[in-house]
Design an enzyme around this catalytic site. Structure first.
Site, mmCIF file in Angstrom:
data_model
loop_
_atom_site.group_PDB
_atom_site.id
_atom_site.type_symbol
_atom_site.label_atom_id
_atom_site.label_comp_id
_atom_site.label_asym_id
_atom_site.label_seq_id
_atom_site.Cartn_x
_atom_site.Cartn_y
_atom_site.Cartn_z
ATOM 1 N N ASP A 1 38.657 129.182 40.753
ATOM 2 C CA ASP A 1 39.265 128.993 39.427
ATOM 3 C C ASP A 1 39.721 130.303 38.790
ATOM 4 O O ASP A 1 40.367 130.277 37.736
ATOM 5 C CB ASP A 1 38.258 128.352 38.461
ATOM 6 C CG ASP A 1 38.005 126.888 38.781
ATOM 7 O OD1 ASP A 1 38.792 126.292 39.531
ATOM 8 O OD2 ASP A 1 37.005 126.352 38.255
ATOM 9 N N GLY B 1 32.389 131.025 33.861
ATOM 10 C CA GLY B 1 32.091 132.208 34.675
ATOM 11 C C GLY B 1 33.356 132.772 35.302
ATOM 12 O O GLY B 1 33.554 133.995 35.357
ATOM 13 N N ALA C 1 27.798 126.210 34.131
ATOM 14 C CA ALA C 1 27.807 125.161 35.180
ATOM 15 C C ALA C 1 28.207 123.813 34.592
ATOM 16 O O ALA C 1 27.583 122.789 34.847
ATOM 17 C CB ALA C 1 26.449 125.072 35.870
ATOM 18 N N LYS D 1 38.601 126.208 30.476
ATOM 19 C CA LYS D 1 39.677 125.296 30.905
ATOM 20 C C LYS D 1 39.117 123.887 31.059
ATOM 21 O O LYS D 1 37.900 123.698 31.200
ATOM 22 C CB LYS D 1 40.287 125.744 32.232
ATOM 23 C CG LYS D 1 39.315 125.866 33.426
ATOM 24 C CD LYS D 1 39.038 124.595 34.203
ATOM 25 C CE LYS D 1 38.007 124.793 35.294
ATOM 26 N NZ LYS D 1 37.431 123.564 35.830
HETATM 27 O O1 C5P Z 1 35.338 128.814 44.758
HETATM 28 P P1 C5P Z 1 34.029 128.593 44.109
HETATM 29 O O2 C5P Z 1 33.053 129.693 44.384
HETATM 30 O O3 C5P Z 1 34.127 128.278 42.660
HETATM 31 O O4 C5P Z 1 33.440 127.288 44.779
HETATM 32 C C1 C5P Z 1 32.077 126.932 44.721
HETATM 33 C C2 C5P Z 1 31.771 125.993 45.881
HETATM 34 O O5 C5P Z 1 32.483 124.767 45.722
HETATM 35 C C3 C5P Z 1 32.238 126.526 47.218
HETATM 36 O O6 C5P Z 1 31.191 127.242 47.841
HETATM 37 C C4 C5P Z 1 32.570 125.286 47.999
HETATM 38 O O7 C5P Z 1 31.414 124.764 48.581
HETATM 39 C C5 C5P Z 1 33.012 124.303 46.941
HETATM 40 N N1 C5P Z 1 34.485 124.180 46.838
HETATM 41 C C6 C5P Z 1 35.181 123.435 47.778
HETATM 42 N N2 C5P Z 1 36.540 123.309 47.655
HETATM 43 C C7 C5P Z 1 37.209 123.887 46.632
HETATM 44 C C8 C5P Z 1 36.517 124.635 45.664
HETATM 45 C C9 C5P Z 1 35.156 124.754 45.798
HETATM 46 O O8 C5P Z 1 34.600 122.884 48.710
HETATM 47 N N3 C5P Z 1 38.524 123.733 46.539
#
Ligand code: C5P
Length: 288
Positions: free
Chosen positions: A137, A103, A97, A11
């Protein structure tokens, strides 16, 4: 049915606004997800032993336990029951990344595939509940739609119609960026109140309709990501030089993409970028 081959697309975020920092440490977002044709391939095969096996040639994905597909498998095991095990072959093309949700897409498509292969009969709501625990996501990909608005952490999805097929040139620098690190360094104000999603989403969709032609390209994470990786500012500026002013960083980066109405234009821009011999991968892809 003994095996299943699934494509797992990436995406881009056509818009990403951070509304504030939440008490749980996450950030409240308003984002527009757009699914693209750059994709990995996942092959699921039933095996007799009640095991999980992951086969991938990608060196950085050798650690099975860290893979989001494994996380999806563990969570699925708590919600459903099936006989035997599964072998997963993952052919990786989406850079890791990179802000392209590779992922997350793999985890979502693994869940969808398992649901079909083992006849688990889990509803979309049940899958989304599992997906949201894997990553913010993941739910978007479970909706199997070209475009959607994400609110909350990004995990609350409202599907919106996608009227035009768009072409994209993605420039992906060699070094990845950690999403957690980007959010950590973001100086977002704590949320005083969480705005009603419905209001935001409908106001946003109205705004989108009005400005359909000139996409509202915006990403609040760019200032932080480009501080972490200064090469991003150079790449961003290069898009002007190659005649692609409509560009944006996807997610927390480092991918920067330009948007084009036609394939020919996208390919021309990609050729110009390739001639610059940046330390980055270049892909041409489209709405998927
Ligand atoms: O949700 P995901 O594991 O992809 O997010 C990775 C990191 O990004 C989270 O541990 C968090 O620190 C940060 N994050 C955030 N706010 C979001 C999405 C992600 O702070 N809306």
């Amino acid at each position: 049915m003994n095996s299943l081959t699934i494509s797992s697309p990436a995406k881009v975020n056509l818009f990403l606004k951070v509304l504030g920092r939440r008490r749980d440490g996450y950030h409240e977002l308003l984002t527009r997800f757009h699914r693209i044709s750059l994709q990995d391939q996942i092959i699921l095969k039933k095996i007799k032993k009640p095991q999980f096996r992951l086969i991938t040639t990608h060196l950085k994905l050798r650690s099975v336990r860290k893979n989001l597909i494994y996380k999806a498998y563990r969570l699925l095991k708590n919600s459903a029951d099936w006989q035997g095990g599964v072998e997963v072959k993952l052919r990786k093309r989406i850079p890791i990344a990179a802000g392209l949700g590779g992922g997350s897409s793999n985890a979502a498509h693994f869940l969808l595939g398992m649901n079909r292969l083992f006849g688990l009969r889990l509803s979309r709501a049940a899958l989304v509940k599992i997906g949201a625990q894997i990553g913010s996501d993941v739910p978007f990909f479970l909706y199997q739609t070209k475009e959607a608005i994400g609110t909350g952490r990004g995990e609350r999805i409202k599907v919106i119609p996608c009227r035009h097929k768009l072409w994209f040139v993605l420039v992906v620098p060699q070094s990845g960026i950690s999403t957690a690190q980007v959010y950590q360094q973001l100086k977002a104000a704590p949320l005083t109140r969480i705005s009603a999603d419905a209001t935001i989403t409908s106001a946003f969709s109205r705004g989108m309709r009005k400005k359909e032609k000139g996409h509202r390209l915006h990403n609040d994470l760019f200032p932080v990501s480009s501080r972490l990786l200064p090469q991003l500012r150079q790449i961003d500026a290069l898009f002007d030089q190659v005649g692609a002013p409509e560009r944006l960083m996807s997610g927390s980066g480092p991918t920067i993409f330009s948007i084009h109405p036609f394939k020919e234009e996208a390919e021309k821009v990609a050729r110009r970028i390739q001639r610059l011999k940046l330390n980055a991968q270049v892909f041409v892809c489209h709405t998927y």
